[in-house]
Design a protein around this motif. Structure first.
Motif, mmCIF file in Angstrom:
data_model
loop_
_atom_site.group_PDB
_atom_site.id
_atom_site.type_symbol
_atom_site.label_atom_id
_atom_site.label_comp_id
_atom_site.label_asym_id
_atom_site.label_seq_id
_atom_site.Cartn_x
_atom_site.Cartn_y
_atom_site.Cartn_z
ATOM 1 N N SER A 1 -6.156 -7.089 6.007
ATOM 2 C CA SER A 1 -6.888 -8.024 6.888
ATOM 3 C C SER A 1 -7.799 -8.959 6.186
ATOM 4 C CB SER A 1 -7.583 -7.515 8.009
ATOM 5 O OG SER A 1 -8.128 -8.473 8.702
ATOM 6 N N SER A 2 -8.661 -8.284 5.283
ATOM 7 C CA SER A 2 -9.685 -8.988 4.139
ATOM 8 C C SER A 2 -8.909 -9.902 3.344
ATOM 9 C CB SER A 2 -10.437 -8.196 3.469
ATOM 10 O OG SER A 2 -9.784 -7.599 2.695
ATOM 11 N N LEU A 3 -7.932 -9.462 2.891
ATOM 12 C CA LEU A 3 -7.051 -10.526 2.198
ATOM 13 C C LEU A 3 -6.346 -11.557 2.794
ATOM 14 C CD1 LEU A 3 -5.662 -7.803 -0.336
ATOM 15 C CD2 LEU A 3 -7.022 -9.599 -1.105
ATOM 16 N N GLY A 4 -6.126 -11.628 4.192
ATOM 17 C CA GLY A 4 -5.385 -12.415 4.853
ATOM 18 C C GLY A 4 -4.097 -12.364 4.712
ATOM 19 N N ALA A 5 -3.505 -11.082 4.546
ATOM 20 C CA ALA A 5 -2.326 -10.809 4.428
ATOM 21 C C ALA A 5 -1.391 -10.018 4.989
ATOM 22 C CB ALA A 5 -2.213 -9.804 3.000
ATOM 23 N N ALA A 6 0.027 -9.889 5.198
ATOM 24 C CA ALA A 6 0.732 -8.896 6.024
ATOM 25 C C ALA A 6 0.981 -7.649 5.005
ATOM 26 C CB ALA A 6 2.072 -9.606 5.995
ATOM 27 N N GLY A 7 0.619 -6.560 5.605
ATOM 28 C CA GLY A 7 0.814 -5.394 4.722
ATOM 29 C C GLY A 7 1.991 -4.441 4.801
ATOM 30 N N ILE A 8 2.507 -3.917 3.643
ATOM 31 C CA ILE A 8 3.585 -3.057 3.746
ATOM 32 C C ILE A 8 2.894 -1.747 3.552
ATOM 33 C CG2 ILE A 8 5.734 -2.585 3.031
ATOM 34 C CD1 ILE A 8 6.192 -5.577 1.947
ATOM 35 N N PHE A 9 3.388 -0.784 4.401
ATOM 36 C CA PHE A 9 2.467 0.481 4.099
ATOM 37 C C PHE A 9 3.595 1.533 4.001
ATOM 38 C CE2 PHE A 9 -0.145 -2.466 6.504
ATOM 39 C CZ PHE A 9 -1.301 -2.384 5.887
ATOM 40 N N THR A 10 3.349 2.671 3.405
ATOM 41 C CA THR A 10 4.022 3.973 3.524
ATOM 42 C C THR A 10 3.959 4.411 4.991
ATOM 43 O OG1 THR A 10 3.888 4.665 1.124
ATOM 44 C CG2 THR A 10 4.424 6.486 2.594
ATOM 45 N N ASP A 11 5.220 4.675 5.324
ATOM 46 C CA ASP A 11 5.470 5.183 6.912
ATOM 47 C C ASP A 11 4.987 6.876 6.488
ATOM 48 O OD1 ASP A 11 5.955 5.772 9.388
ATOM 49 O OD2 ASP A 11 8.028 5.667 9.128
ATOM 50 N N ASN A 12 3.698 7.092 7.052
ATOM 51 C CA ASN A 12 3.263 8.296 7.104
ATOM 52 C C ASN A 12 2.017 8.575 8.314
ATOM 53 O OD1 ASN A 12 0.579 7.325 6.167
ATOM 54 N ND2 ASN A 12 1.026 7.661 4.188
ATOM 55 N N PRO A 13 1.426 9.468 8.673
ATOM 56 C CA PRO A 13 0.802 9.493 9.885
ATOM 57 C C PRO A 13 -0.604 8.544 9.625
ATOM 58 C CG PRO A 13 1.543 11.774 9.298
ATOM 59 C CD PRO A 13 1.965 10.722 8.222
ATOM 60 N N ILE A 14 -0.994 8.496 8.473
ATOM 61 C CA ILE A 14 -2.157 7.670 8.217
ATOM 62 C C ILE A 14 -1.842 6.395 8.712
ATOM 63 C CG2 ILE A 14 -3.751 6.744 6.271
ATOM 64 C CD1 ILE A 14 -2.934 9.239 4.890
ATOM 65 N N TYR A 15 -0.825 5.767 8.363
ATOM 66 C CA TYR A 15 -0.861 4.245 8.720
ATOM 67 C C TYR A 15 -0.081 4.272 10.046
ATOM 68 C CZ TYR A 15 -2.009 3.377 3.958
ATOM 69 O OH TYR A 15 -2.497 3.307 2.591
ATOM 70 N N ALA B 1 0.807 -1.201 0.011
ATOM 71 C CA ALA B 1 0.024 0.049 -0.132
ATOM 72 C C ALA B 1 1.088 1.204 -0.033
ATOM 73 C CB ALA B 1 -0.946 -0.028 1.007
ATOM 74 N N PRO B 2 1.489 1.646 -1.163
ATOM 75 C CA PRO B 2 2.376 2.833 -1.213
ATOM 76 C C PRO B 2 1.421 3.932 -1.317
ATOM 77 C CG PRO B 2 2.357 1.756 -3.437
ATOM 78 C CD PRO B 2 1.412 0.807 -2.306
ATOM 79 N N LEU B 3 1.831 5.079 -0.797
ATOM 80 C CA LEU B 3 1.201 6.206 -0.806
ATOM 81 C C LEU B 3 1.928 7.499 -0.820
ATOM 82 C CD1 LEU B 3 -2.144 6.690 -0.592
ATOM 83 C CD2 LEU B 3 -1.871 7.200 1.747
ATOM 84 N N LEU B 4 1.932 8.159 -2.020
ATOM 85 C CA LEU B 4 2.777 9.123 -2.197
ATOM 86 C C LEU B 4 2.578 10.499 -1.639
ATOM 87 C CD1 LEU B 4 3.194 9.213 -6.090
ATOM 88 C CD2 LEU B 4 4.672 8.163 -4.369
ATOM 89 N N ASP B 5 3.022 11.305 -1.256
ATOM 90 C CA ASP B 5 3.147 12.654 -0.468
ATOM 91 C C ASP B 5 2.523 13.583 -1.384
ATOM 92 O OD1 ASP B 5 2.860 14.398 1.662
ATOM 93 O OD2 ASP B 5 5.048 14.798 1.570
ATOM 94 N N HIS B 6 1.118 13.869 -1.187
ATOM 95 C CA HIS B 6 0.579 15.050 -1.711
ATOM 96 C C HIS B 6 -0.820 15.258 -1.182
ATOM 97 C CE1 HIS B 6 -2.027 12.374 -4.167
ATOM 98 N NE2 HIS B 6 -0.894 11.583 -4.765
ATOM 99 N N ALA B 7 -1.252 16.402 -1.424
ATOM 100 C CA ALA B 7 -2.690 16.881 -0.728
ATOM 101 C C ALA B 7 -3.672 15.994 -0.644
ATOM 102 C CB ALA B 7 -2.940 18.403 -1.041
ATOM 103 N N TYR B 8 -3.908 15.262 -1.859
ATOM 104 C CA TYR B 8 -4.921 14.471 -1.982
ATOM 105 C C TYR B 8 -4.962 13.212 -1.126
ATOM 106 C CZ TYR B 8 -8.821 11.700 -4.233
ATOM 107 O OH TYR B 8 -9.886 10.966 -4.611
ATOM 108 N N ASN B 9 -3.761 12.702 -1.090
ATOM 109 C CA ASN B 9 -3.424 11.465 -0.504
ATOM 110 C C ASN B 9 -3.520 11.642 0.905
ATOM 111 O OD1 ASN B 9 -3.393 9.606 -2.325
ATOM 112 N ND2 ASN B 9 -1.110 9.474 -2.576
ATOM 113 N N GLY B 10 -3.108 12.770 1.315
ATOM 114 C CA GLY B 10 -3.146 13.295 3.064
ATOM 115 C C GLY B 10 -4.374 13.091 3.309
ATOM 116 N N GLY B 11 -5.731 13.036 2.761
ATOM 117 C CA GLY B 11 -6.858 12.867 3.478
ATOM 118 C C GLY B 11 -7.383 11.427 3.491
#
Length: 422
Positions: free
Chosen positions: A340-354, A320-330
């Protein structure tokens, strides 16, 4: 478009690199400068633009997307507390994940118990009918609404709560060059007409992330973070002999996010030819990975088909990559629920959201947006299937504890003044 020297001037930038684009005056058609003489073309009508709302909001076009949002206070007198059953009208432009995640699933228990009645209307297929609004306690509008339905809302405002639910920073999309140009163009109309009007007329605004709650902070703003509405049937795919499967599940609005990660996926695939990838993405991604047979690129699916696909085809790892721009910030924590619904281990962009939901190294991985860090994270998990299984199990547990559907049900029960015991 911006107002300059008592006229309209078009400012355009390349979708790919953000460079300015020169547009000849002859390429701009059917634009009139005075709001009272604004007329709708067939294309405007298709987008459900509104003459009336154009007159309201186009008067200050240069500042329309940058001024602080001004909203009215909540009127608590519209719901009759003596009534035992609430009648809720849900208006949606089509079947969307948003309405099921934030409205239908949370209200299901109360509906089953006879505490409320939910009427769902597709506003693109049905015209307003006064009978629909009869004895309604609350009208919930999800994301977009047409001009004729706006007029119907105005007529029922005095007797029913109007709730506006949105899960994206709609105005910021206009200036976010990382988004597809067609999507940005459509949201210019949405922001100027539908979005601005709903901010004005609504009694309650429901937003899906802390960032949106801060951005549209007001006495009538309520935060409802996405609950988990579906779980993987099991984690058995981590225990059988099936090939490691890595998934990216996003809409075409996330094209740039997936484009950023595509070189990493190609490098990883060359080193690990037995690993499968399921990518939902734009046709441009399909061209980028041509020749990689183990990388499956699919068009986004309708919601019901997507849910069936996820049930039949779980993943071991979700990215789940998420680039740093205003739209993604919301954005919200929804991708954690997806993992979780996929039964997966997630890799996420390190940002306040995640960062607010992921315990790094326990129920997911947080990585900075560099190709080396993403490649390293994929390699570390792919080489340790037991760790992937443990992380997927922890993700599932966190999802159950922190993204509980019962909390979302309680949220609506409080808004509707319904006594529900969960």
């Amino acid at each position: 478009m911006a107002v300059e020297d008592n006229g309209w001037r078009c400012h355009a930038r390349s979708e790919r690199d953000g460079a300015p684009i020169e547009i000849d005056d002859g390429d701009i058609v059917d634009v009139q400068t005075h709001p009272d003489t604004f007329t709708l073309s067939d294309l405007d009508k298709k987008r459900k633009a509104s003459v009336r709302n154009s007159r309201i909001f186009f008067n200050d076009a240069p500042n329309a997307f940058r001024q602080a949002i001004v909203v009215a206070s909540l009127n608590n007198q519209k719901i009759n507390l003596s009534e035992t059953k609430r009648r809720i009208l849900l208006l949606r432009p089509r079947q969307l994940p948003t309405d099921e995640i934030y409205v239908q699933a949370p209200l299901a228990q109360m509906c089953s118990a006879g505490l409320c009645e939910l009427i769902v209307v597709d506003t693109t297929l049905q015209h307003p009918d006064a009978n629909l609004f009869r004895d309604v306690n609350m009208v919930v509008v999800v994301r977009y609404i047409s001009a004729e339905w706006m007029d119907a809302l105005a007529k029922c405002k005095a007797r029913a709560f109007i709730t506006y639910l949105f899960d994206d920073d709609i105005p910021s999309a206009v200036d976010t060059i990382e988004l597809p140009a067609t999507y940005r163009r459509r949201l210019v109309d949405v922001t100027s007409c539908e979005f601005q009007y709903m901010l004005y007329i609504s009694d309650i605004m429901v937003v899906s992330s802390p960032a949106l709650a801060k951005r549209f902070n007001s006495p009538k703003t309520h935060l409802l973070e996405p609950p988990s509405i579906r779980e993987s049937e099991s984690l058995d795919h981590h225990l059988d002999s099936s090939p490691l499967r890595i998934g990216y599940h996003g809409s075409n609005t996330h094209y740039r996010d997936l484009e950023f990660l595509t070189p990493v996926i190609k490098k990883f695939s060359k080193a690990n030819p037995d690993v499968e990838f399921d990518l939902f993405g734009h046709k441009g991604i399909r061209e980028m990975v041509r020749g990689f047979g183990q990388i499956n690129v699919m068009d986004p699916l309708p919601w019901e088909e997507y849910k069936d696909f996820v049930r039949k085809r779980p993943c071991h790892i979700m990215v789940a990559p998420l680039l740093d721009h205003a739209y993604n910030g919301g954005k919200s924590r929804i991708k954690f629920c997806d993992a979780s619904s996929l039964g997966a281990a997630g890799i996420f962009t390190d940002n306040p959201i995640y960062r607010a939901i992921v315990d790094d190294g326990v129920d997911g991985l947080l990585v900075s947006n560099t190709e080396d860090d993403w490649l390293g994270a994929l390699q570390s998990l792919a080489g340790d299937p037991d760790r992937v299984h443990r992380m997927a199990s922890a993700c599932r547990l966190t999802n159950q504890q922190k993204c509980s559907l019962s909390e979302a049900t309680r949220f609506w029960a409080e808004l509707l003044n319904v006594d529900v015991r969960l």
